[in-house]
Write an enzyme that holds these catalytic residues in place. Structure first.
Site, PDB file in Angstrom:
ATOM      1  N   PRO A  10       0.705  -1.260  -0.063  1.00  0.00           N
ATOM      2  CG  PRO A  10      -0.249  -1.237   2.198  1.00  0.00           C
ATOM      3  CD  PRO A  10       0.561  -1.986   1.333  1.00  0.00           C
ATOM      4  CG  ASN A  11      -0.317   4.340   1.261  1.00  0.00           C
ATOM      5  OD1 ASN A  11      -1.278   5.161   0.588  1.00  0.00           O
ATOM      6  ND2 ASN A  11      -0.510   3.806   2.361  1.00  0.00           N
ATOM      7  NE  ARG A  18       3.906   6.664   1.782  1.00  0.00           N
ATOM      8  CZ  ARG A  18       4.100   5.559   2.118  1.00  0.00           C
ATOM      9  NH1 ARG A  18       4.586   4.504   1.276  1.00  0.00           N
ATOM     10  NH2 ARG A  18       3.732   5.333   3.554  1.00  0.00           N
ATOM     11  CE1 TYR A  23       8.746   5.084   3.076  1.00  0.00           C
ATOM     12  CE2 TYR A  23       7.376   7.020   3.172  1.00  0.00           C
ATOM     13  CZ  TYR A  23       7.687   5.954   3.454  1.00  0.00           C
ATOM     14  OH  TYR A  23       7.168   5.347   4.655  1.00  0.00           O
ATOM     15  CG  ASN A  74       8.272  -1.818   0.764  1.00  0.00           C
ATOM     16  OD1 ASN A  74       7.693  -1.993   2.002  1.00  0.00           O
ATOM     17  ND2 ASN A  74       8.839  -0.598   0.733  1.00  0.00           N
ATOM     18  CB  ALA A  77       1.264   0.333   6.463  1.00  0.00           C
ATOM     19  CG  HIS A  80       4.728  -1.878  10.577  1.00  0.00           C
ATOM     20  ND1 HIS A  80       6.055  -2.127  10.644  1.00  0.00           N
ATOM     21  CD2 HIS A  80       4.476  -0.872   9.561  1.00  0.00           C
ATOM     22  CE1 HIS A  80       6.610  -1.079   9.889  1.00  0.00           C
ATOM     23  NE2 HIS A  80       5.902  -0.449   9.141  1.00  0.00           N
ATOM     24  CG  ASP A  87       0.055 -17.310   7.957  1.00  0.00           C
ATOM     25  OD1 ASP A  87       1.173 -17.474   8.702  1.00  0.00           O
ATOM     26  OD2 ASP A  87      -1.055 -17.227   8.228  1.00  0.00           O
ATOM     27  CD  GLU A  98       9.561  -7.190   5.564  1.00  0.00           C
ATOM     28  OE1 GLU A  98       8.838  -8.251   5.550  1.00  0.00           O
ATOM     29  OE2 GLU A  98       9.371  -6.335   6.374  1.00  0.00           O
ATOM     30  CG  HIS A 100      10.853  -1.946   5.452  1.00  0.00           C
ATOM     31  ND1 HIS A 100       9.712  -1.746   4.953  1.00  0.00           N
ATOM     32  CD2 HIS A 100      11.119  -3.302   6.008  1.00  0.00           C
ATOM     33  CE1 HIS A 100       8.893  -3.096   5.708  1.00  0.00           C
ATOM     34  NE2 HIS A 100       9.984  -3.709   6.286  1.00  0.00           N
ATOM     35  CB  SER A 102      12.155   4.794   5.511  1.00  0.00           C
ATOM     36  OG  SER A 102      11.206   3.829   6.070  1.00  0.00           O
ATOM     37  NE  ARG A 107       9.582   6.665   8.936  1.00  0.00           N
ATOM     38  CZ  ARG A 107       8.755   6.279   8.026  1.00  0.00           C
ATOM     39  NH1 ARG A 107       9.027   5.273   7.023  1.00  0.00           N
ATOM     40  NH2 ARG A 107       7.635   7.125   7.750  1.00  0.00           N
ATOM     41  NE  ARG A 111       6.610   5.034  10.039  1.00  0.00           N
ATOM     42  CZ  ARG A 111       5.233   4.894   9.359  1.00  0.00           C
ATOM     43  NH1 ARG A 111       5.124   3.958   8.519  1.00  0.00           N
ATOM     44  NH2 ARG A 111       4.776   5.935   9.391  1.00  0.00           N
TER      45      ARG A 111
HETATM   46  C1  DQA Z   1       7.921   1.388   4.328  1.00  0.00           C
HETATM   47  C2  DQA Z   1       7.936   1.686   5.970  1.00  0.00           C
HETATM   48  C3  DQA Z   1       6.750   1.228   6.435  1.00  0.00           C
HETATM   49  O1  DQA Z   1       6.609   1.730   7.778  1.00  0.00           O
HETATM   50  C4  DQA Z   1       5.391   2.352   5.853  1.00  0.00           C
HETATM   51  O2  DQA Z   1       4.396   2.244   6.111  1.00  0.00           O
HETATM   52  C5  DQA Z   1       5.707   2.339   4.194  1.00  0.00           C
HETATM   53  C6  DQA Z   1       6.713   2.072   3.719  1.00  0.00           C
HETATM   54  C7  DQA Z   1       9.216   1.791   3.871  1.00  0.00           C
HETATM   55  O3  DQA Z   1       9.393   1.339   2.185  1.00  0.00           O
HETATM   56  O4  DQA Z   1      10.263   2.302   4.394  1.00  0.00           O
HETATM   57  O5  DQA Z   1       4.345   2.192   3.377  1.00  0.00           O
HETATM   58  O6  DQA Z   1       7.564   0.071   4.061  1.00  0.00           O
END
Ligand code: DQA
Length: 145
Positions: A10-11, A18, A23, A74, A77, A80, A87, A98, A100, A102, A107, A111
């Protein structure tokens, strides 16, 4: 040809506009095309998928697992808290990295709890969008080991 699946949650379709101070300013399309070229150079094929919906991410992980190869994810959110994605990662037969963008440890405290990372072979956090490239070379390395 070996496949590396790149799955973003998401996002992450909003990358570029963003919170660029967190990011960076590279768009997701830019990351995907850069990584596809890097994958070609490494002799693997990249598939890319993004969704804001947890169930669609679970399904995409499952489908990538059926095709074989490695996975870069990735989960945004959902990292978390999603046991469903954890699973799915645990059921994935190949290497899972995985990413991230950031440094989640620098943070907000919430997170730092990385639920899906329990299903990953490695976690890259805080390398910016370059973290996806590091994950790609690691995934290929683990696959060929
Ligand atoms: C993220 C870190 C997450 O906490 C956040 O919700 C994201 C991006 C990152 O790529 O740093 O959406 O996964």
């Amino acid at each position: 040809m070996l496949e590396i699946a790149l799955i973003n949650g998401p996002n992450l379709a909003l990358l570029g506009r963003r919170e660029p101070e967190i990011y960076g300013d590279e768009t997701l399309a830019g990351i995907v095309s850069r990584l596809s070229a890097e994958a070609e150079g490494l002799g693997v094929r990249l598939s890319a998928f993004q969704s804001d919906v947890e169930g669609e991410l679970v399904r995409a992980v499952g489908e990538a697992g059926e095709r074989g190869g490695g996975l870069i994810i990735n989960p945004g959110a959902y990292s978390h808290g999603s046991i469903a994605i954890l699973d799915a990662l645990n059921a994935f037969p190949g290497p899972v990295i995985e990413v991230h963008i950031s440094n989640v440890h620098r943070r907000e405290p919430f997170r730092r709890r990385l639920v899906t990372a329990m299903g990953a072979d490695a976690v890259i956090s805080g390398a910016g969008p370059m973290g996806y490239s590091l994950a790609l070379s690691l995934a290929v390395n683990l696959l060929r080991r």
